[in-house]
Write a protein that holds these residues in place. Structure first.
Motif, PDB file in Angstrom:
ATOM      1  N   VAL A   1     -14.426 -14.853  -0.070  1.00  0.00           N
ATOM      2  CA  VAL A   1     -14.294 -15.637  -1.158  1.00  0.00           C
ATOM      3  C   VAL A   1     -15.110 -14.916  -2.433  1.00  0.00           C
ATOM      4  N   ASP A   2     -15.057 -14.019  -3.487  1.00  0.00           N
ATOM      5  CA  ASP A   2     -15.944 -13.029  -4.059  1.00  0.00           C
ATOM      6  C   ASP A   2     -16.957 -12.604  -3.739  1.00  0.00           C
ATOM      7  N   GLY A   3     -17.370 -11.891  -2.656  1.00  0.00           N
ATOM      8  CA  GLY A   3     -18.564 -11.530  -2.585  1.00  0.00           C
ATOM      9  C   GLY A   3     -19.405 -13.037  -1.457  1.00  0.00           C
ATOM     10  N   LYS A   4     -19.035 -14.327  -1.141  1.00  0.00           N
ATOM     11  CA  LYS A   4     -19.364 -14.848  -0.214  1.00  0.00           C
ATOM     12  C   LYS A   4     -18.833 -15.589   0.723  1.00  0.00           C
ATOM     13  N   PHE A   5     -19.109 -15.680   1.559  1.00  0.00           N
ATOM     14  CA  PHE A   5     -18.471 -16.026   2.991  1.00  0.00           C
ATOM     15  C   PHE A   5     -18.759 -17.746   2.994  1.00  0.00           C
ATOM     16  N   GLU A   6     -17.200 -18.581   3.457  1.00  0.00           N
ATOM     17  CA  GLU A   6     -17.472 -19.421   3.649  1.00  0.00           C
ATOM     18  C   GLU A   6     -16.399 -20.412   4.644  1.00  0.00           C
ATOM     19  N   ASN A   7     -17.521 -21.031   5.315  1.00  0.00           N
ATOM     20  CA  ASN A   7     -16.905 -21.386   6.260  1.00  0.00           C
ATOM     21  C   ASN A   7     -15.678 -22.048   6.139  1.00  0.00           C
ATOM     22  N   VAL A   8     -14.887 -22.291   7.116  1.00  0.00           N
ATOM     23  CA  VAL A   8     -13.080 -22.381   7.551  1.00  0.00           C
ATOM     24  C   VAL A   8     -13.293 -23.153   8.667  1.00  0.00           C
TER      25      VAL A   8
END
Length: 292
Positions: free
Chosen positions: A89-96
């Motif tokens: 998301v927007d160049g950043k990684f979000e742990n799902v």
């Protein structure tokens, strides 16, 4: 790295030589939390041609294979395998999604595994007969041991039936598990009666050390044991024109390593005949109870 697209285009013609570099900054934060001072980071991306539509389902199905291959290491705490899914998301990684791989024991003796229902916490199989038979081979003056473990299902899983969740799990893990130094190489289906759905209700594990790699025919990628299959000394002796005793004596005189495989295969066939008979009696008892 390996890139399937680059392989198809011809840009990548061989696996590149590894080059030591810092872990990319976008993964550094996550590796500090998951693998500590030692470990391996594996990054899968650019997925296509998958049967599973979500990262969670991909991880759950991967756990079945990874948990089986490394079950002994996971169980004894030697290894911890963390499976994580991220969304960019927007160049950043979000742990799902995050999940530690659990053992998947095809011979059903472990508790706290991937098994469904109550069998997640309770072992669904028990040892059969003496449980473990030991074999050995001498190489370079040293004796190296092989352990073969035999199991059969408890009444509960058997009565649940093949279409139950535990029945489907058993089918998914059907075969003789070939384990080298704690890691599974493969599930060997050479001893199965392919047309019999009851084959899922027994378990066999063959565990051997690396010193016996040549005897078992372990491949360079450590993914299979090509010399281990349902070998029958009587059949091969007849084909060669010898009695069983004559053929065995010839093999032993030549220090032929096939003798070990013949002996293990014979033990598996003998125990399977007894286990199949026990499973059949269990099925007959179940049918009688249902008719009452």
């Amino acid at each position: 790295y390996i890139d399937v697209g680059e392989i198809k285009s011809g840009k990548m013609t061989e696996v590149p030589e590894p080059v030591e570099k810092p872990i990319p900054s976008e993964w550094q934060e996550f590796t500090n939390k998951t693998i500590g001072k030692h470990g391996t980071l594996v990054v899968w991306k650019k997925f296509d041609k998958l049967r599973w539509r979500t990262s969670q389902s991909f991880i759950r199905n991967s756990e079945v294979i990874i948990g089986r291959m490394y079950r002994h290491f996971i169980k004894d705490g030697t290894a911890e395998i963390s499976l994580n899914a991220y969304r960019e998301v927007d160049g950043k990684f979000e742990n799902v999604y995050k999940h530690n791989a659990r053992p998947n024991d095809p011979i059903g003796l472990m508790a706290d595994t991937v098994c469904p229902g109550q069998w997640e916490k309770e072992a669904p199989f028990i040892l059969f007969g003496d449980g473990v038979e030991k074999f050995s081979a001498v190489i370079g003056g040293k004796t190296h041991n092989v352990e073969v473990t035999f199991t059969v299902c408890k009444p509960g899983p058997r009565e649940a039936g093949g279409n139950s969740p535990i029945g489907k799990w058993a089918l998914q893990n059907q075969g003789v598990s070939i384990v080298r130094a704690g890691r599974e190489l493969e599930l060997n289906r050479d001893f199965d009666v392919k047309s019999d759905s009851r084959e899922r209700w027994w378990g066999v594990e063959v565990h051997f050390p690396p010193k016996l790699d040549d005897i078992f025919g372990v491949t360079n990628d450590k993914q299979s044991a090509t010399e281990f299959f349902n070998r029958d000394l009587e059949v091969d002796a007849e084909l060669e024109g010898f009695s069983v005793n004559e053929y065995r004596e010839l093999l032993e005189a030549d220090d032929n390593p096939a003798v070990l495989i013949y002996d293990i295969a014979r033990s598996i066939r003998r125990n399977l005949a007894l286990m199949r008979s026990q499973n059949q009696r269990m099925k007959e008892g179940e049918s009688k109870r249902k008719r009452k």
